[in-house]
Design an enzyme around this catalytic site. Structure first.
Site, PDB file in Angstrom:
ATOM      1  N   GLU A 115       0.835  -1.209   0.000  1.00  0.00           N
ATOM      2  CA  GLU A 115       0.000   0.000   0.000  1.00  0.00           C
ATOM      3  C   GLU A 115       0.866   1.254   0.000  1.00  0.00           C
ATOM      4  OE1 GLU A 115      -2.406  -0.615   3.438  1.00  0.00           O
ATOM      5  OE2 GLU A 115      -3.397  -2.381   2.578  1.00  0.00           O
ATOM      6  N   GLU A 135      -4.399  -9.673   2.535  1.00  0.00           N
ATOM      7  CA  GLU A 135      -5.466  -9.313   3.465  1.00  0.00           C
ATOM      8  C   GLU A 135      -6.738 -10.134   3.303  1.00  0.00           C
ATOM      9  OE1 GLU A 135      -3.029  -5.447   3.166  1.00  0.00           O
ATOM     10  OE2 GLU A 135      -3.481  -7.192   1.932  1.00  0.00           O
TER      11      GLU A 135
END
Length: 249
Positions: A115, A135
């Site tokens: 990210e 995730e």
């Protein structure tokens, strides 16, 4: 500052910010988040700093959330939400601050680490770098504005592939998809990042700042990040998520 972040002024208006938990592949813990936010905010306030190089100590950029601390992070809703907001604050500082960010990325860039790569204005990757989002497989959700930023970079279908399926990819693929600016030998990574940072630092401040603000598209990013936070909190508090992570550990 607790030592999880190192800073170094490299001259010519450039500051290097280094994630410094190499024994855990620079995995994310609350102390690192606090120190990183502090370092980014301090650089952004300093008129002498006109570009930041973000990198990681050791053999990884960042391996994502430190799973050994998951029980503490998921203890209750207020604490979990506060923790996720600290993660989101890093993206706010990276994307919405006034100082351009150049990522110098090597080794693993996983989850939150990936990210932050996406949050950089330019990311330069060493040839052996590997990336993926774990995730969804754990039962949680991406943060970092990725639900808004990644489809802009790679298109909606590939964004689904990378986030939902957690497909792993290398530096060459990241370059082909537009996720990184350049791929270089590991030995030249620091020099390449510093050269680009100095080039950007030499540009007129006002237009660079304005371009970053316009491209950030705050009106779209803010609601996406709020939705990400809600989804991540739900995932952290789901007992099935704790079972998956407990089995892995």
């Amino acid at each position: 500052m607790t030592g999880t972040i190192l800073t170094e002024d490299a001259g010519d208006g450039v500051r290097i910010v280094t994630l410094n938990r190499p024994h855990r592949l620079n995995a994310i813990v609350p102390e690192l988040l606090d120190d990183l936010n502090h370092a980014l905010e301090a650089a952004d306030r300093d008129p002498a700093i006109r570009a930041i190089v973000l990198t990681g100590a050791g053999r990884a950029f960042c391996s994502g959330d430190d799973l050994k601390d998951f029980g503490t992070q998921a203890a209750d809703e207020p604490g979990t939400r506060a923790y996720i907001e600290r993660i989101q604050d890093v993206t706010r500082n990276l994307v919405l601050g006034d100082t351009p960010i150049i990522g110098a990325i090597r080794g693993w860039a996983v989850g939150g680490g990936l990210e932050w790569v996406i949050n950089c204005d330019f990311a330069i990757a060493a040839e052996g770098t590997r990336f993926f989002f774990p995730e969804i497989a754990w039962g949680v959700f991406v943060t970092g504005g990725v639900s808004e930023l990644l489809p802009r970079l790679v298109g909606l279908q590939r964004a689904r592939e990378l986030i939902m399926l957690g497909e792993r990819f290398d530096a060459a693929q990241a370059r082909e998809w537009g996720l990184v600016y350049k791929v270089v030998p590991d030995a030249t990574l620091r020099d390449e990042a510093l050269n680009l940072a100095r080039r950007i630092a030499a540009l007129p401040v006002g237009p660079v700042r304005d371009l970053r603000r316009i491209l950030a598209r705050r009106d779209a990013l803010a609601p996406a990040m709020a939705a990400e936070t809600d989804a991540t909190v739900r995932g952290f508090l789901d007992p099935a998520t704790a079972a998956r992570i407990g089995a892995f550990k």
